[in-house]
Design a protein around this motif. Structure first.
Motif, short mmCIF file in Angstrom:
data_model
loop_
_atom_site.label_atom_id
_atom_site.label_comp_id
_atom_site.label_asym_id
_atom_site.label_seq_id
_atom_site.Cartn_x
_atom_site.Cartn_y
_atom_site.Cartn_z
N ASN A 6 47.61 49.85 31.50
CA ASN A 6 48.53 49.33 30.49
C ASN A 6 49.91 49.02 31.07
N GLY A 7 49.89 48.48 32.29
CA GLY A 7 51.12 48.05 32.95
C GLY A 7 51.86 49.14 33.69
N THR A 46 34.93 50.84 25.92
CA THR A 46 35.29 49.56 26.54
C THR A 46 36.79 49.46 26.81
N VAL A 47 37.10 49.02 28.03
CA VAL A 47 38.46 48.68 28.44
C VAL A 47 38.38 47.27 29.02
N VAL A 48 39.52 46.67 29.28
CA VAL A 48 39.57 45.35 29.90
C VAL A 48 40.17 45.52 31.29
N ILE A 49 39.43 45.04 32.29
CA ILE A 49 39.93 45.07 33.66
C ILE A 49 39.97 43.63 34.15
N GLY A 66 41.53 46.30 39.91
CA GLY A 66 42.33 45.50 39.01
C GLY A 66 43.06 46.37 38.01
N ASP A 67 43.84 45.70 37.17
CA ASP A 67 44.63 46.39 36.16
C ASP A 67 43.77 46.71 34.95
N VAL A 68 43.90 47.93 34.45
CA VAL A 68 43.13 48.41 33.31
C VAL A 68 43.99 48.30 32.06
N ARG A 69 43.39 47.71 31.00
CA ARG A 69 44.06 47.68 29.70
C ARG A 69 43.18 48.41 28.71
N THR A 70 43.82 49.22 27.90
CA THR A 70 43.12 49.94 26.84
C THR A 70 43.76 49.56 25.51
N ILE A 71 43.17 49.99 24.45
CA ILE A 71 43.75 49.71 23.13
C ILE A 71 45.15 50.30 23.01
#
Length: 157
Positions: A6-7, A46-49, A66-71
């Motif tokens: 998340n940045g 589920t996360v977005v990478i 890569g960068d991981v984004r979660t809710i």
């Protein structure tokens, strides 16, 4: 090991074979992704990478590239992501357990295909199970979010 979530760059002291889900929840304190099945079959984790929806329960943290984004990282400047807003507007959640994974899959879909067809929505969301059966509302929310997403212009146009 360093991981961008998340940045934020995190330094995690974990075994590289630990599933990303446990590194996020138990070590980094990122509680949005949920444990559902442990075998990447339900989508609750589920996360977005780097733009791809990924099941974090079966991905070793050492394999994250890569960068991981979660809710947990979707709200920006105090404003909900258009998918989150559409989810609320369409009253998608019932029990809510699968929703973080559902939302992250929808975010990845809309980043790849800004205006998906019903078939594209069904294909992208097929790995996310909802025991409450809110699939029609999920599809409706994705279409509503697609209409609300900011238009990005190709750099060459």
């Amino acid at each position: 090991m360093k991981l961008v979530v998340n940045g934020e760059t995190l330094d995690l002291d974990v075994d590289p074979e630990m599933p990303l889900l446990w590194a996020l929840r138990d070590v980094a304190g990122v509680k949005g992704p949920k444990f559902g099945c442990g075998v990447a079959a339900c989508g609750a984790c589920t996360v977005v990478i780097d733009g791809m929806a990924v099941r974090s329960c079966s991905l070793p943290v050492g394999d994250v590239d890569g960068d991981v984004r979660t809710i947990d990282g979707l709200v920006r400047d105090g404003r909900m992501h258009p998918v989150q807003k559409a989810w609320m507007d369409e009253q998608v959640p019932q029990c809510g357990y699968c929703q973080a994974g559902q939302i992250m899959s929808a975010v990845a879909l809309l980043e790849e295909i800004p205006h998906p067809s019903d078939a594209e929505i069904d294909d992208a969301m097929q790995g996310n199970l909802c025991r409450c059966g809110t699939y029609p509302r999920i599809r409706s929310a994705i279409k509503k979010a697609a209409a609300a997403m900011p238009v990005t212009l190709d750099a060459e146009t």
